[in-house]
Write a protein that holds these residues in place. Structure first.
Motif, PDB file in Angstrom:
ATOM      1  N   PHE A   1       1.760  -2.704   9.785  1.00 34.30           N
ATOM      2  CA  PHE A   1       2.381  -1.864   8.765  1.00 34.30           C
ATOM      3  C   PHE A   1       1.452  -1.734   7.555  1.00 34.30           C
ATOM      4  O   PHE A   1       1.215  -0.633   7.043  1.00 34.30           O
ATOM      5  CB  PHE A   1       3.724  -2.490   8.352  1.00 34.30           C
ATOM      6  CG  PHE A   1       4.448  -1.770   7.254  1.00 34.30           C
ATOM      7  CD1 PHE A   1       4.997  -0.513   7.471  1.00 34.30           C
ATOM      8  CD2 PHE A   1       4.593  -2.359   5.998  1.00 34.30           C
ATOM      9  CE1 PHE A   1       5.673   0.149   6.458  1.00 34.30           C
ATOM     10  CE2 PHE A   1       5.266  -1.698   4.977  1.00 34.30           C
ATOM     11  CZ  PHE A   1       5.810  -0.439   5.206  1.00 34.30           C
ATOM     12  N   ALA A   2       0.882  -2.853   7.139  1.00 35.77           N
ATOM     13  CA  ALA A   2      -0.031  -2.831   5.999  1.00 35.77           C
ATOM     14  C   ALA A   2      -1.303  -2.050   6.331  1.00 35.77           C
ATOM     15  O   ALA A   2      -1.832  -1.307   5.503  1.00 35.77           O
ATOM     16  CB  ALA A   2      -0.378  -4.250   5.569  1.00 35.77           C
TER      17      ALA A   2
ATOM     18  N   VAL B   1      -1.669   0.461   8.461  1.00 38.79           N
ATOM     19  CA  VAL B   1      -1.456   1.895   8.609  1.00 38.79           C
ATOM     20  C   VAL B   1      -0.943   2.543   7.319  1.00 38.79           C
ATOM     21  O   VAL B   1      -1.381   3.624   6.953  1.00 38.79           O
ATOM     22  CB  VAL B   1      -0.478   2.190   9.780  1.00 38.79           C
ATOM     23  CG1 VAL B   1      -0.186   3.685   9.882  1.00 38.79           C
ATOM     24  CG2 VAL B   1      -1.071   1.691  11.084  1.00 38.79           C
TER      25      VAL B   1
ATOM     26  N   MET C   1       4.036  -6.855  10.604  1.00 40.33           N
ATOM     27  CA  MET C   1       3.763  -6.805   9.164  1.00 40.33           C
ATOM     28  C   MET C   1       2.329  -6.343   8.897  1.00 40.33           C
ATOM     29  O   MET C   1       2.084  -5.460   8.076  1.00 40.33           O
ATOM     30  CB  MET C   1       3.981  -8.189   8.537  1.00 40.33           C
ATOM     31  CG  MET C   1       5.443  -8.587   8.426  1.00 40.33           C
ATOM     32  SD  MET C   1       5.630 -10.343   8.018  1.00 40.33           S
ATOM     33  CE  MET C   1       4.701 -10.428   6.495  1.00 40.33           C
ATOM     34  N   ALA C   2       1.384  -6.967   9.618  1.00 34.49           N
ATOM     35  CA  ALA C   2      -0.023  -6.628   9.390  1.00 34.49           C
ATOM     36  C   ALA C   2      -0.299  -5.176   9.772  1.00 34.49           C
ATOM     37  O   ALA C   2      -0.996  -4.454   9.044  1.00 34.49           O
ATOM     38  CB  ALA C   2      -0.923  -7.569  10.178  1.00 34.49           C
TER      39      ALA C   2
END
Lengths: 272, 312
Positions: A90-91, A93, A87-88
């Motif tokens: 993804f955020a 990038v 999740m992190a």
């Protein structure tokens, strides 16, 4: 000349391979001997192999409990750290939030922090949370220790994903969680397996934290139990080697079948 | 969906390529939600611990009865021969770094061609790196003990003068621990360097060959310089490992003995904090370790960021 060089190379590699494998072979061959056989001939082949040490380990040691604890600690901390790191990453990038580059770079630094430096405060925290001798204490600590490398790993992987893929999904009006789930995750399978293996090795093999946080026999992990029983059974070499062999067996079997994941994952930190 | 349109951003940041044009873009809020869980965990495990370890280093006593003592713990460390010795042992273990690096590089260069069995050899050499140090330490403790398997082998080879009590003699014990570290780390180096060598463009080597460079010159002038960055990075990483992640070897192989002669900083922190119950001393030791490690971590960051810039 070429021929001589080839033979020299093969010979060197055979010697190196023997050195690499011998401690494992010694472990197995000793585990298959009786105590008397070992004392008489420590290095010889186990001519009359016995499973007695393995049955004794299972009968006299809480080794099944330790294995279950190791498995639970490994599974839970690896799953949590992998999910929240994806999740992190993804955020970091694909999102635009202030501080994401700082978060990424701090993770690179945190990857190299010695866990022992965090041990006293974490111990005090677990004491006040009444979590000593309970698996959640090590699970929280391990999850934290796994995150920096996991984020680093996924950020590097996500940056290789062609932008068009993600843009197309956003044009179709997909919300962020759907983009993550149906665009990013389906192409991240092999990378995720790789990361899970690296992280699982770390947790399965970890000793220091487990030794300090889990001090009751029913809560110990396999490595902590093994280290503790070393003192108690040091003169019963075959028994200890049987237990030690059991502890390396799962990883070794996985390694034989999924070698490329191990190699790729463990050397991933050396790229860029 | 407004956020959908702003996300069509061709200026998506690439590796360490921040801030030039994105300033004009509208800030998004959803990434904070996605980053929140790791921020919380990192905040507890690293943030809280960093603050508290410094805090505890100014206190004495045990849990529940901590007393402020100022810098007394640090002064005690500076005069405690056991701590000085432990720190010195960590520095001693740095001798393994050039050994692992040179050996791994030599092996990687040796297997840098296709030949029968090359993959199997690499897989075998890599195996020790994944095995738990606890279990392998147990095996080595029997191999290296006085009159153990290694000594028996040395007798058989008629080099009995080399026999030692490898783990029981204060002058040999750090070499023995270092030897086990080399055994475990070597395959990692081989695989890392092999991968780097494979990435060197074949034309570069070919061009040098055509110009008449022999094997040795190709290795030294072409291949090694091409993978210099990886070598530097590997050296720093190994240095960090022997300074701050060797507890398991010491605990299992020697228990710090004989008589503290193989204690390292981690072991000292463990013993003081959790066997002797001196939280303050252990914390002060941890702060000293962090300060020493941070020199290497800074180097490591510098190399890493420079490498990221190179590949851009």
């Amino acid at each position: 000349m070429q021929h001589v060089r080839n033979i020299a190379r093969q010979l060197t590699l055979i010697i190196l391979s023997v050195i690499s494998l011998y401690p494992v072979w010694f472990m197995l061959s000793t585990a298959l001997k009786t105590s008397q056989n070992y004392t008489l001939n420590p290095t010889g082949l186990p001519l009359h192999p016995t499973m007695g040490n393995f049955t004794a380990v299972f009968a006299d040691w809480p080794v099944l409990t330790w294995m279950r604890n190791s498995l639970v600690a490994t599974a839970v901390s690896v799953v949590i750290s992998t999910v929240i790191s994806i999740m992190a990453a993804f955020a970091i990038v694909f999102g635009r939030a202030k501080g994401r580059e700082t978060l990424f770079r701090s993770n690179i630094a945190l990857m190299a922090i010695p866990p022992v430096a965090l041990l006293v405060p974490m111990y005090m925290l677990m004491v006040s949370a009444h979590l000593i001798n309970q698996l959640p204490s090590v699970i929280i600590f391990y999850t934290g220790l796994l995150i920096p490398f996991s984020i680093f790993f996924f950020v590097n992987f996500f940056r290789e994903i062609p932008e068009e893929l993600v843009e197309a999904a956003y044009i179709d009006g997909a919300p962020h969680h759907r983009v993550l789930r149906s665009v990013i995750l389906p192409i991240s399978g092999a990378s995720t397996v790789t990361l899970v293996i690296v992280n699982a090795i770390f947790v399965w093999n970890e000793l220091l934290v487990a030794l300090v946080f889990l001090q009751s026999n029913s809560s110990r992990t396999l490595m902590a139990g093994l280290a503790l029983y070393q003192g108690r059974y040091v003169t019963n070499e075959p028994l200890l080697m049987a237990a030690a062999f059991l502890s390396i067996l799962p990883l070794t079997v996985l390694y034989v079948f999924g070698q490329r994941f191990f190699v790729r994952g463990l050397t991933a930190g050396m790229g860029k | 969906m407004s956020s959908a349109s702003v996300s069509l951003d061709s200026n998506r940041p690439r590796a360490a390529a921040p801030t030039t044009r994105k300033v004009r873009r509208r800030r998004q809020w959803w990434p904070y939600g996605y980053m929140a869980p790791v921020l919380i965990v990192l905040g507890v495990v690293f943030g809280y611990s960093f603050v508290e370890v410094v805090h505890y280093s100014f206190y004495a006593g045990s849990i529940g009865s901590l007393v402020w003592v100022g810098t007394a713990n640090y002064r005690e460390l500076a005069t405690d021969p056991q701590f000085i010795h432990s720190m010195f042992n960590n520095f001693k273990l740095l001798f393994t770094v050039p050994i692992v690096t040179v050996l791994a590089l030599a092996i990687a260069l040796m297997i840098n061609t296709a030949f029968r069995g090359v993959r199997q050899y690499r897989a075998i050499l890599f195996l020790p790196y994944i095995l738990p140090a606890t279990a392998m330490g147990l095996s080595f403790s029997y191999l290296l003990q006085g009159n153990g398997v290694l000594d028996a082998l040395l007798t058989k080879l008629h080099v009995g003068f080399l026999i030692h009590d490898w783990l029981g003699s204060p002058s040999w014990v750090m070499f023995s621990i270092g030897g086990v570290i080399v055994w475990q780390q070597l395959g990692f180096g081989v695989v890392v360097f092999s991968a780097a060598l494979l990435a060197v463009p074949a034309e570069t080597v070919e061009a040098a060959r055509i110009d008449g460079a022999n094997w040795w010159v190709v290795q030294r002038r072409i291949l090694i310089p091409q993978i210099r960055r990886i070598i530097e990075f590997f050296v720093i990483l190994q240095a960090i490992i022997v300074l701050s992640s060797v507890f398991t070897y010491v605990y299992v192989l020697t228990g710090g003995g004989p008589a503290y002669s193989s204690s390292v900083m981690e072991f000292y922190i463990y013993q003081n904090g959790f066997e002797n119950g001196s939280i303050g001393i252990a914390s002060a030791g941890a702060v000293v370790l962090l300060v020493i490690a941070s020199v290497f971590i800074a180097l490591y960051l510098w190399v890493r960021i420079r490498a990221a810039k190179d590949t851009r």
